[in-house]
Write an enzyme that holds these catalytic residues in place. Structure first.
Site: not given
Length: 365
Positions: A112, A135, A161, A234, A258
């Site tokens: 992440s 992100y 994402t 995603k 999510h």
């Protein structure tokens, strides 16, 4: 320090039970929390339960394997570690313990952006392939810097994402009074002007400029043009968005809500999977996450057209309960369950799994 896994831990739900019994209530609310009333969170699970397997018997199972190929990589199974943030919340070694477990089980891990260990340290300790979940940052140069770091560290794909330009309304966290401990930070974002989603006070206005730099289709186009790594998007639930993502240059789709943590009352991810697979038309791999707790769930997702699945919250449950060994044990449980389901349904290979194994082949639509 060796952590003893409770002897009655034989399924993913057992890890969740032990986590719930031992975790700090505020941390538990963050890890296992959901948006608003948890309607989507529950739907992710019940949608799988509505699908019935229709097994075949007396088939030749010689040479059976759960190995499969994804973006040129041969994986031991179609089970991937989903990107989840701040592993140090549940274990002092954080993502280093998780990536060690991924290496033990030869499982692909998606690290992440909001990991509590920097992406380079994760890569240095990896024994299996890594993807990097991205992100987008307010400044595209910062976004691109993260991509360059991932490229240089040996990550093999970027997972953008796209379904969370802001955090969802998480009442469970609010009631528990969750606050990120000061010693735990998003290690990859040091020095960047990131969106401070965690610190935003409940009830504070959103339409006050916070969305002015939110990513758009143009952002995705720029990202795909700037890296040679495959980019997956995603957070796709609408079939039209899957088409737009591929037109913008994406090479893979992750069907996801999510984990029910962003917008409540949206459909279960598995319910939308068949429509998105149909719209993609075989032009790119389609992955799915949300609600997967058994090997039979993995088989059902593959039968509905998924190339692979991603596992999120259960990994954190196992990390908290048993550390790196716990995560490896959890992944072994799930892969064993998948192989048992394949054998009992009469399929030797992942590519042999299709909708004929489902009584409700519509995916709960």
């Amino acid at each position: 320090m060796t952590v003893a896994i409770p002897p009655d831990t034989v399924s993913l739900s057992d890890y969740e039970r032990h986590f719930d019994a031992t975790a700090d209530p505020a941390v538990r609310a963050y890890v296992s929390g959901y948006a608003a009333d948890g309607i989507t969170d529950r739907a992710n699970r019940t949608a799988f339960d509505r699908l019935s397997l229709l097994p075949r018997i007396l088939r030749d199972l010689s040479g059976a394997t759960s190995r499969m190929d994804l973006f040129g990589e041969t994986l031991e199974s179609p089970i991937l570690l989903a990107p989840t943030a701040f592993h140090k919340l549940v274990h002092p070694d954080g993502e280093l313990a998780t990536v060690a477990a991924a290496g033990m089980t030869k499982t692909l891990m998606v690290a992440s952006t909001q990991s509590s260990v920097c992406l380079e340290d994760i890569a240095r300790n990896a024994g299996s392939p890594l993807w990097f979940q991205l992100y987008c940052q307010p400044d595209f140069d910062d976004t691109l810097a993260l991509v360059r770091r991932a490229e240089q560290a040996g990550y093999r794909a970027i997972v953008l994402t796209a379904d969370a330009p802001i955090n969802g309304i998480r009442n469970l966290e609010q009631r528990a009074g969750f606050r990120m401990p000061e010693h735990i930070t998003a290690a990859n974002l040091s020095g960047m002007r990131g969106h401070d989603f965690v610190a935003r006070k409940p009830g504070s206005p959103i339409f006050q400029g916070i969305l002015d730099t939110a990513p758009t289709w143009r952002t995705l186009e720029r990202l795909c043009a700037q890296t040679s790594l495959p980019v997956l998007v995603k957070g796709v639930l609408h079939p039209d968005d899957a088409r737009l993502a591929l037109e913008a240059g994406a090479r893979g789709i992750v069907v996801s809500n999510h984990g029910g943590r962003v917008l409540d009352t949206v459909p279960a991810a598995i319910s939308m999977l068949p429509r998105i697979v149909e719209r993609v038309g075989g032009n790119a791999p389609v992955l799915v996450d949300g609600g997967i707790r058994r090997g039979t769930d993995v088989l059902k997702a593959i039968a509905l057209g998924a190339s692979a699945v991603l596992l999120g919250r259960p990994v954190l449950h196992a990390l908290a309960v048993g550390g790196s060994v716990g995560v490896a044990h959890l992944l072994t449980i799930l892969q064993t369950e998948l192989e048992a389901a394949m054998a009992l349904c009469g399929v030797r290979r992942i590519c042999d799994i299709d909708r004929s194994l489902l009584l409700d082949a519509g995916g709960g639509e």
